[in-house]
Design a protein around this motif. Structure first.
Motif, PDB file in Angstrom:
ATOM      1  N   ILE A 154      45.484  32.914  44.614  1.00 44.13           N
ATOM      2  CA  ILE A 154      46.307  32.982  43.409  1.00 44.13           C
ATOM      3  C   ILE A 154      46.920  34.376  43.344  1.00 44.13           C
ATOM      4  O   ILE A 154      46.260  35.373  43.644  1.00 44.13           O
ATOM      5  N   ALA A 155      48.211  34.460  42.997  1.00 44.37           N
ATOM      6  CA  ALA A 155      48.899  35.746  43.013  1.00 44.37           C
ATOM      7  C   ALA A 155      49.917  35.835  41.884  1.00 44.37           C
ATOM      8  O   ALA A 155      50.533  34.833  41.505  1.00 44.37           O
TER       9      ALA A 155
ATOM     10  N   PRO B 180      36.293  44.672  30.669  1.00 42.01           N
ATOM     11  CA  PRO B 180      36.001  43.831  29.497  1.00 42.01           C
ATOM     12  C   PRO B 180      37.185  43.683  28.538  1.00 42.01           C
ATOM     13  O   PRO B 180      37.164  42.794  27.681  1.00 42.01           O
ATOM     14  N   ARG B 181      38.185  44.531  28.667  1.00 45.60           N
ATOM     15  CA  ARG B 181      39.317  44.450  27.736  1.00 45.60           C
ATOM     16  C   ARG B 181      40.184  43.220  27.985  1.00 45.60           C
ATOM     17  O   ARG B 181      40.913  42.799  27.093  1.00 45.60           O
ATOM     18  N   TRP B 182      40.070  42.649  29.188  1.00 41.72           N
ATOM     19  CA  TRP B 182      40.890  41.458  29.462  1.00 41.72           C
ATOM     20  C   TRP B 182      40.105  40.342  30.136  1.00 41.72           C
ATOM     21  O   TRP B 182      40.519  39.184  30.091  1.00 41.72           O
ATOM     22  N   PHE B 183      38.941  40.653  30.729  1.00 37.30           N
ATOM     23  CA  PHE B 183      38.200  39.635  31.471  1.00 37.30           C
ATOM     24  C   PHE B 183      36.823  39.451  30.851  1.00 37.30           C
ATOM     25  O   PHE B 183      36.674  38.725  29.879  1.00 37.30           O
ATOM     26  N   LEU B 184      35.801  40.102  31.405  1.00 38.05           N
ATOM     27  CA  LEU B 184      34.440  39.965  30.897  1.00 38.05           C
ATOM     28  C   LEU B 184      33.707  41.304  31.029  1.00 38.05           C
ATOM     29  O   LEU B 184      33.996  42.092  31.941  1.00 38.05           O
ATOM     30  N   PRO B 185      32.733  41.563  30.141  1.00 40.82           N
ATOM     31  CA  PRO B 185      31.887  42.742  30.333  1.00 40.82           C
ATOM     32  C   PRO B 185      31.149  42.661  31.665  1.00 40.82           C
ATOM     33  O   PRO B 185      30.760  41.572  32.112  1.00 40.82           O
ATOM     34  N   VAL B 186      30.954  43.816  32.315  1.00 41.08           N
ATOM     35  CA  VAL B 186      30.296  43.846  33.614  1.00 41.08           C
ATOM     36  C   VAL B 186      29.211  44.919  33.604  1.00 41.08           C
ATOM     37  O   VAL B 186      29.368  45.979  33.006  1.00 41.08           O
ATOM     38  N   THR B 187      28.095  44.603  34.244  1.00 37.66           N
ATOM     39  CA  THR B 187      27.002  45.558  34.378  1.00 37.66           C
ATOM     40  C   THR B 187      26.641  45.673  35.855  1.00 37.66           C
ATOM     41  O   THR B 187      27.075  44.871  36.686  1.00 37.66           O
ATOM     42  N   GLY B 188      25.842  46.698  36.166  1.00 42.95           N
ATOM     43  CA  GLY B 188      25.346  46.843  37.528  1.00 42.95           C
ATOM     44  C   GLY B 188      25.877  48.085  38.214  1.00 42.95           C
ATOM     45  O   GLY B 188      26.446  48.984  37.594  1.00 42.95           O
ATOM     46  N   ASP B 189      25.698  48.126  39.520  1.00 47.29           N
ATOM     47  CA  ASP B 189      26.113  49.245  40.366  1.00 47.29           C
ATOM     48  C   ASP B 189      27.442  48.885  41.016  1.00 47.29           C
ATOM     49  O   ASP B 189      27.487  48.121  41.985  1.00 47.29           O
ATOM     50  N   LEU B 190      28.530  49.435  40.496  1.00 46.97           N
ATOM     51  CA  LEU B 190      29.866  49.046  40.948  1.00 46.97           C
ATOM     52  C   LEU B 190      30.320  49.891  42.139  1.00 46.97           C
ATOM     53  O   LEU B 190      31.364  50.553  42.111  1.00 46.97           O
TER      54      LEU B 190
ATOM     55  N   GLY C 123      40.953  23.457  41.901  1.00 49.30           N
ATOM     56  CA  GLY C 123      40.975  23.695  40.464  1.00 49.30           C
ATOM     57  C   GLY C 123      39.656  24.158  39.904  1.00 49.30           C
ATOM     58  O   GLY C 123      39.599  24.702  38.798  1.00 49.30           O
ATOM     59  N   ALA C 124      38.556  23.970  40.659  1.00 48.84           N
ATOM     60  CA  ALA C 124      37.234  24.407  40.200  1.00 48.84           C
ATOM     61  C   ALA C 124      37.260  25.865  39.760  1.00 48.84           C
ATOM     62  O   ALA C 124      36.683  26.230  38.732  1.00 48.84           O
ATOM     63  N   VAL C 125      37.932  26.700  40.547  1.00 49.13           N
ATOM     64  CA  VAL C 125      38.078  28.114  40.175  1.00 49.13           C
ATOM     65  C   VAL C 125      39.518  28.466  39.832  1.00 49.13           C
ATOM     66  O   VAL C 125      39.779  29.400  39.080  1.00 49.13           O
TER      67      VAL C 125
ATOM     68  N   ASP D  45      43.691  31.105  36.504  1.00 50.68           N
ATOM     69  CA  ASP D  45      44.936  30.953  35.750  1.00 50.68           C
ATOM     70  C   ASP D  45      44.737  31.343  34.283  1.00 50.68           C
ATOM     71  O   ASP D  45      45.605  31.987  33.676  1.00 50.68           O
ATOM     72  N   LEU D  46      43.620  30.945  33.701  1.00 54.13           N
ATOM     73  CA  LEU D  46      43.349  31.266  32.298  1.00 54.13           C
ATOM     74  C   LEU D  46      43.115  32.765  32.086  1.00 54.13           C
ATOM     75  O   LEU D  46      43.372  33.287  31.001  1.00 54.13           O
ATOM     76  N   ALA D  47      42.633  33.455  33.118  1.00 53.39           N
ATOM     77  CA  ALA D  47      42.350  34.880  32.979  1.00 53.39           C
ATOM     78  C   ALA D  47      43.591  35.753  33.082  1.00 53.39           C
ATOM     79  O   ALA D  47      43.681  36.813  32.444  1.00 53.39           O
ATOM     80  N   LEU D  48      44.565  35.322  33.883  1.00 55.07           N
ATOM     81  CA  LEU D  48      45.692  36.200  34.188  1.00 55.07           C
ATOM     82  C   LEU D  48      46.566  36.565  32.984  1.00 55.07           C
ATOM     83  O   LEU D  48      47.095  37.681  32.949  1.00 55.07           O
ATOM     84  N   PRO D  49      46.775  35.693  31.990  1.00 49.21           N
ATOM     85  CA  PRO D  49      47.542  36.148  30.828  1.00 49.21           C
ATOM     86  C   PRO D  49      46.889  37.330  30.111  1.00 49.21           C
ATOM     87  O   PRO D  49      47.580  38.202  29.578  1.00 49.21           O
ATOM     88  N   GLY D  50      45.559  37.366  30.110  1.00 51.81           N
ATOM     89  CA  GLY D  50      44.864  38.497  29.503  1.00 51.81           C
ATOM     90  C   GLY D  50      45.126  39.781  30.253  1.00 51.81           C
ATOM     91  O   GLY D  50      45.294  40.851  29.646  1.00 51.81           O
ATOM     92  N   LEU D  51      45.170  39.705  31.591  1.00 49.51           N
ATOM     93  CA  LEU D  51      45.488  40.891  32.380  1.00 49.51           C
ATOM     94  C   LEU D  51      46.910  41.351  32.102  1.00 49.51           C
ATOM     95  O   LEU D  51      47.165  42.551  31.940  1.00 49.51           O
TER      96      LEU D  51
END
Length: 209
Positions: A30-31, A52-62, A133-135, A140-146
């Motif tokens: 997807i592009a 987290p401002r457009w997708f989801l909060p993330v934790t861990g060692d990035l 379509g599984a992912v 597709d639903l996430a990209l408008p937030g970005l």
């Protein structure tokens, strides 16, 4: 408000295959191109503060080799990081393991092509049931937030976003996205009847979330 037709038509979708060290995998690509610098898009997609401002909060060692966890969603291991162009990681969710590879390409100083591959083992049960379509619909639903975040740098209203997904317009977006992934699947050689059935199951699953 999301302009459904404009957003969906701005996205390129492709289905294919690739050979990894572990063997052959299916690839969902997807592009979309954004009016933002490659550095800005990279930070929006990799910063624990901005993601987290457009997708989801993330934790861990990035960092490469570190484990990440998207709150309420997938987690995994970061396998490659080449700022500001490539990020690759495992995508572990519901007992299944797939992979993601994000590639950012500067088209000029203020335009960036965002492209993501989501890779599945050939025997992945979700693929058998839902196809790409599984992912694909989820991305597709996430990209408008970005797009909104890159334009304003403000966080998206998550509650309003969930309410929109449940609205008639949101369900129309899901149905059209699901159809677009069905078409990409058929273009890649999938049987039409099987792709139709996967599209129907995908639409029902996302519309009921």
């Amino acid at each position: 408000m999301i302009d459904v037709s404009r957003q969906l038509s701005a996205v390129r979708r492709q289905v294919g295959r690739r050979v990894l060290e572990a063997g052959e995998v299916r690839v969902v690509t997807i592009a979309q191109t954004y009016d933002a610098s490659v550095e800005d898009v990279w930070e929006a997609c990799t910063s624990a503060e901005r993601l987290p401002r457009w997708f989801l909060p993330v934790t861990g060692d990035l960092h490469v080799g570190g484990r990440y966890q998207l709150v309420g969603n997938a987690g995994g291991t970061i396998e490659r990081c080449d700022p500001p162009h490539v990020l690759a990681a495992t995508w572990e969710h519901g007992g299944n393991v797939s992979w993601i590879e994000l590639r950012l390409t500067a088209e000029d100083d203020e335009r960036t092509r965002w492209e993501l591959d989501h890779l599945f083992p050939l025997d992945d049960p979700k693929w058998e049931e839902f196809g790409p379509g599984a992912v694909g619909v989820g991305w597709d639903l996430a990209l408008p937030g970005l797009a909104s975040h890159l334009a304003t740098r403000a966080p998206v209203d998550r509650d309003a976003g969930m309410a929109w997904v449940a609205s008639d317009e949101g369900r129309r977006f899901i149905a059209l996205s699901s159809r677009a992934w069905r078409d990409a699947n058929v273009a890649a050689g999938a049987d039409g009847a099987a792709a139709d059935a996967a599209e129907q199951r995908t639409t029902a699953a996302y519309a009921g979330m």
